[in-house]
Design a protein around this motif. Structure first.
Motif, PDB file in Angstrom:
ATOM      1  N   ASP A 255       0.846  -1.196   0.000  1.00 10.56           N
ATOM      2  CA  ASP A 255       0.000   0.000   0.000  1.00 10.56           C
ATOM      3  C   ASP A 255       0.884   1.248   0.000  1.00 10.56           C
ATOM      4  OD1 ASP A 255      -1.783   2.035   0.407  1.00 10.56           O
ATOM      5  OD2 ASP A 255      -2.666   1.197   2.242  1.00 10.56           O
ATOM      6  N   PRO A 256       0.885   2.051  -1.102  1.00  7.89           N
ATOM      7  CA  PRO A 256       1.784   3.213  -1.147  1.00  7.89           C
ATOM      8  C   PRO A 256       1.370   4.346  -0.218  1.00  7.89           C
ATOM      9  CG  PRO A 256       0.379   3.182  -3.091  1.00  7.89           C
ATOM     10  CD  PRO A 256       0.125   1.897  -2.353  1.00  7.89           C
ATOM     11  N   THR A 257       0.243   4.207   0.456  1.00  6.26           N
ATOM     12  CA  THR A 257      -0.138   5.243   1.423  1.00  6.26           C
ATOM     13  C   THR A 257       0.427   4.967   2.813  1.00  6.26           C
ATOM     14  OG1 THR A 257      -2.218   4.189   2.112  1.00  6.26           O
ATOM     15  CG2 THR A 257      -2.291   5.609   0.153  1.00  6.26           C
ATOM     16  N   GLN A 258       1.152   3.858   2.947  1.00  7.19           N
ATOM     17  CA  GLN A 258       1.750   3.499   4.231  1.00  7.19           C
ATOM     18  C   GLN A 258       3.265   3.716   4.182  1.00  7.19           C
ATOM     19  OE1 GLN A 258      -0.211   2.619   6.918  1.00  7.19           O
ATOM     20  NE2 GLN A 258      -1.848   3.153   5.446  1.00  7.19           N
ATOM     21  N   LEU A 392       6.489   9.259  -6.982  1.00  8.00           N
ATOM     22  CA  LEU A 392       6.914   7.868  -6.835  1.00  8.00           C
ATOM     23  C   LEU A 392       5.767   6.981  -6.351  1.00  8.00           C
ATOM     24  CD1 LEU A 392       9.621   6.164  -7.007  1.00  8.00           C
ATOM     25  CD2 LEU A 392       9.693   6.388  -4.525  1.00  8.00           C
ATOM     26  N   GLY A 393       5.024   7.446  -5.342  1.00  5.40           N
ATOM     27  CA  GLY A 393       3.949   6.645  -4.785  1.00  5.40           C
ATOM     28  C   GLY A 393       2.673   6.653  -5.599  1.00  5.40           C
ATOM     29  N   LEU A 394       2.648   7.436  -6.690  1.00  7.37           N
ATOM     30  CA  LEU A 394       1.469   7.515  -7.547  1.00  7.37           C
ATOM     31  C   LEU A 394       1.572   6.603  -8.761  1.00  7.37           C
ATOM     32  CD1 LEU A 394       0.950  11.398  -7.482  1.00  7.37           C
ATOM     33  CD2 LEU A 394      -0.194   9.665  -6.075  1.00  7.37           C
ATOM     34  N   GLN A 395       2.695   5.873  -8.885  1.00  5.89           N
ATOM     35  CA  GLN A 395       2.863   4.965 -10.014  1.00  5.89           C
ATOM     36  C   GLN A 395       1.977   3.726  -9.826  1.00  5.89           C
ATOM     37  OE1 GLN A 395       4.782   6.266 -12.535  1.00  5.89           O
ATOM     38  NE2 GLN A 395       4.773   7.947 -11.058  1.00  5.89           N
ATOM     39  N   PRO A 396       1.655   3.034 -10.938  1.00  3.43           N
ATOM     40  CA  PRO A 396       0.816   1.823 -10.816  1.00  3.43           C
ATOM     41  C   PRO A 396       1.414   0.768  -9.889  1.00  3.43           C
ATOM     42  CG  PRO A 396       1.004   2.526 -13.100  1.00  3.43           C
ATOM     43  CD  PRO A 396       1.962   3.357 -12.328  1.00  3.43           C
TER      44      PRO A 396
END
Length: 424
Positions: A255-258, A392-396
């Motif tokens: 999870d890129p939000t963590q 960076l965290g918005l990539q697929p």
């Protein structure tokens, strides 16, 4: 005798009018000014003339070797039009030359000049990593009374020595109502630094790392012009953002939000040279990725950080550290390789990374940013799109699109170029 104006001391108003007229005449006659004809110019130095543009170099250009095996010189020319707001100047070419031999070692014209120059205060185009910037308009036209910055990034041939002194030769035309009036002027005779860049050990533990936003291109670090305390600086010219890379090329997984999804998070940072701790800031909270945080107050820009003094006038900055992880104190002496703290996401940071650079002062604002090199590392690839902490965290996925690099293999005493992937 003429009556004196009480609001304008004797001679002041005619003097101002005379200066204005001289400046306009200089703009229109600059092509012929300084020709040396007539006895009245006998006492002037050869080539003395009125010039439509003035220029200032913002740092002492320092030669450094990069992963391409070439010597680079990266600095800025702050250029100001001395003409009225209604009189633009067309800048056609900027030649950088050896001041002693007059040999041209680099030149900017056409599209290359357009992409290397912009008015002060204009936003940085195309650095978001999503879309390429639109072509800059050509020719390059500087409006009267306007200030532009020319970003100079010279690459010398292998074995070619950087000149000890540089000249900057500007060629263009003043665009008068009656037509273009050509000019040539040589500005800013500038010595280059004879002090070798610091040659450092890694600022992180061994492993694979992605060097983002390093020199020399259209990046936020390289082209980050900062108005600080009434002066312009480029305080992050050679800064590098470091991201830990996994065996599959990933910088995050899950999870890129963590924060804990990012491989860089809580990685140790280490002293790249022995020195003394001169500044420690802690207590700035980590940001939640990948939403861009609000712009922090200037004192929290780099978040939790540690600054080491490693040589006279040379300081290492470790920024965006995890709150509570800093384990050194001001005044403490550290050895190369000693753990200083852990990578976090504090300050002006969207996803966890280490912001690392050399500075000329203990404070990160204001400072100058000189180049540096690393003692040894291996280039293992390159990333073509510009991926940085904001996207960076918005990539697929968190997997970097790593491609082979033309500079693959071992390197010594060199600076990693932008978007190299390397092993320390």
């Amino acid at each position: 005798m003429a009556e004196r104006d009480p609001q304008h001391p004797a001679g002041r108003r005619p003097l101002l009018r005379g200066l204005a007229a001289a400046a306009l005449a200089a703009a229109m006659l600059v092509a012929s000014a300084g020709s040396g004809h007539g006895t009245s110019a006998a006492a002037l130095a050869p080539g003395t003339q009125f010039t439509p543009l003035t220029a200032a170099v913002m740092t002492e250009p320092t030669p450094f070797e990069a992963t391409d095996g070439r010597t680079h010189l990266s600095y800025e020319l702050l250029t100001t039009s001395a003409l009225s707001s209604s009189t633009p100047v067309r800048l056609d070419r900027v030649d950088i030359q050896d001041a002693r031999s007059h040999q041209v070692i680099g030149s900017l014209s056409g599209q290359a000049l357009a992409e290397a120059a912009n008015p002060v205060g204009d936003p940085l185009p195309g650095a978001d990593g999503y879309t390429p910037p639109p072509p800059a308009p050509t020719p390059t036209v500087i409006q009267g009374s306007q200030q532009w910055i020319i970003w100079i990034d010279l690459t010398l041939d292998p074995g070619q020595r950087a000149p000890e002194v540089l000249d900057h030769h500007l060629v263009g035309a003043v665009l008068t109502p009656s037509g273009p009036s050509p000019f040539e002027e040589t500005v800013q005779t500038t010595p280059t630094s004879r002090t070798a860049p610091l040659n450092l050990a890694p600022p992180v533990r061994p492993g694979t790392w992605y060097s983002s936003e390093s020199c020399c291109g259209n990046t936020h670090h390289r082209r980050g012009l900062g108005p600080i305390n009434g002066r312009f600086y480029v305080p992050q010219r050679f800064a590098i953002d470091w991201y830990r890379v996994g065996e599959q090329g990933q910088t995050w997984e899950g999870d890129p939000t963590q924060l804990t999804s990012y491989l860089s998070y809580r990685q140790p940072v280490v002293a790249a040279a022995g020195g003394r701790v001169v500044e420690v800031q802690d207590g700035v909270p980590d940001n939640q990725p990948p939403v861009t945080p609000p712009v922090p107050p200037i004192q929290d820009t780099v978040g939790n950080h540690i600054t080491l003094e490693v040589a006279p006038g040379r300081y290492l900055l470790y920024a965006h550290l995890e709150p509570g992880s800093l384990n050194v104190r001001e005044g403490e002496c550290v050895e190369p390789g000693q753990v200083l703290g852990l990578i976090g996401n504090s300050g002006n940071s969207t996803t966890p990374h280490l912001h690392f650079q050399v500075m000329t002062t203990a404070e990160f604002f204001p400072t100058d940013s000189p180049p540096f090199t690393f003692q040894r590392f291996r280039v293992v690839g390159h990333v073509d799109p510009r991926l940085w902490d904001d996207n960076l965290g918005l990539q697929p996925t968190g997997v970097l699109p790593i491609t082979p690099s033309p500079y693959q293999g071992p390197h010594r005493a060199q600076y990693p170029l932008d978007r190299e992937v390397l092993d320390f």
